[in-house]
Design a protein around this motif. Structure first.
Motif, PDB file in Angstrom:
ATOM      1  N   ALA A  91       0.661  -1.222   0.186  1.00  0.00           N
ATOM      2  CA  ALA A  91       0.313   0.062   0.051  1.00  0.00           C
ATOM      3  C   ALA A  91       0.865   1.309   0.044  1.00  0.00           C
ATOM      4  O   ALA A  91       0.671   2.192  -0.816  1.00  0.00           O
ATOM      5  N   MET A  92       1.918   1.184   0.879  1.00  0.00           N
ATOM      6  CA  MET A  92       2.782   2.415   0.850  1.00  0.00           C
ATOM      7  C   MET A  92       3.422   2.468  -0.355  1.00  0.00           C
ATOM      8  O   MET A  92       3.789   3.624  -0.988  1.00  0.00           O
TER       9      MET A  92
ATOM     10  N   ILE B  90       1.165   4.155  -3.043  1.00  0.00           N
ATOM     11  CA  ILE B  90       1.120   5.645  -2.732  1.00  0.00           C
ATOM     12  C   ILE B  90       2.365   6.525  -3.271  1.00  0.00           C
ATOM     13  O   ILE B  90       2.449   7.384  -3.822  1.00  0.00           O
TER      14      ILE B  90
ATOM     15  N   ALA C 299       2.320   6.367  -7.072  1.00  0.00           N
ATOM     16  CA  ALA C 299       1.434   7.045  -7.622  1.00  0.00           C
ATOM     17  C   ALA C 299       1.840   8.853  -7.475  1.00  0.00           C
ATOM     18  O   ALA C 299       1.846   9.386  -8.369  1.00  0.00           O
ATOM     19  N   ALA C 300       2.485   9.172  -6.260  1.00  0.00           N
ATOM     20  CA  ALA C 300       3.161  10.269  -6.247  1.00  0.00           C
ATOM     21  C   ALA C 300       4.286  10.686  -7.112  1.00  0.00           C
ATOM     22  O   ALA C 300       4.502  11.855  -7.524  1.00  0.00           O
TER      23      ALA C 300
ATOM     24  N   THR D 265      10.502   1.070   0.850  1.00  0.00           N
ATOM     25  CA  THR D 265       9.080   0.965   1.778  1.00  0.00           C
ATOM     26  C   THR D 265       8.787  -0.235   2.543  1.00  0.00           C
ATOM     27  O   THR D 265       8.334   0.033   3.573  1.00  0.00           O
TER      28      THR D 265
END
Length: 155
Positions: A55-56, A59, A62-63, A71
């Protein structure tokens, strides 16, 4: 935040301090203290890293458009630092069903110990990443030592 929430959910009924009576019984029954402490510390850390890192990673990807391998270090350090925080905090908040809440003092200690990894990884250079890996390894070893001491001091 994903790592902290994941650790809270995972450790609700299966936290190392809640398992102290079982760990003490296992030690008195002949299991090795090192094996018990490493087993619990690594199980907590690896499981949280495998649950929270994707999940991290998504994120961050995507950024930034880059999927960093680092991570895995953030949830791993959160799990290890929470074991240390719980081991030092003598407060027990036991629920009616036998599960245990993390004490506020333990959560604060855990959060303070986990923050440097995030800061090092935000720097984004190779020496900072190496320092974050070494700090996470130290946290994992510290979690094992703290858990061993709590098993031995369990009455």
């Amino acid at each position: 935040m994903v790592g902290v929430v994941g650790n809270e959910l995972m450790c609700k009924a299966n936290n190392p301090i809640g398992l102290l009576p079982q760990l003490r019984y296992s030690w008195e029954s002949g299991f090795g203290l090192n094996s018990l402490a490493w087993g619990v510390a690594l199980t907590q850390s690896v499981l949280l890293a495998l649950l929270a890192a994707p999940a991290m990673g998504v994120i961050v990807w995507a950024a930034t458009g880059v999927l960093p391998v680092e991570t895995l270090l953030i949830p791993w350090s959160i799990a290890s630092s929470n074991i240390i925080g719980n081991a030092y905090s003598k407060v027990k908040v036991r629920q009616a069903d036998g599960s245990m809440e993390m004490s506020l003092a333990g959560a604060f200690i855990g959060l303070l110990l986990a923050v440097p990894v995030l800061g090092l990884l935000l720097l984004g250079n190779v020496p900072a990443t190496i320092a974050a890996i070494m700090y996470t390894a130290l946290l994992t070893g510290g979690a094992k030592i703290c858990l061993q001491r709590r098993i031995l001091s369990q009455k």
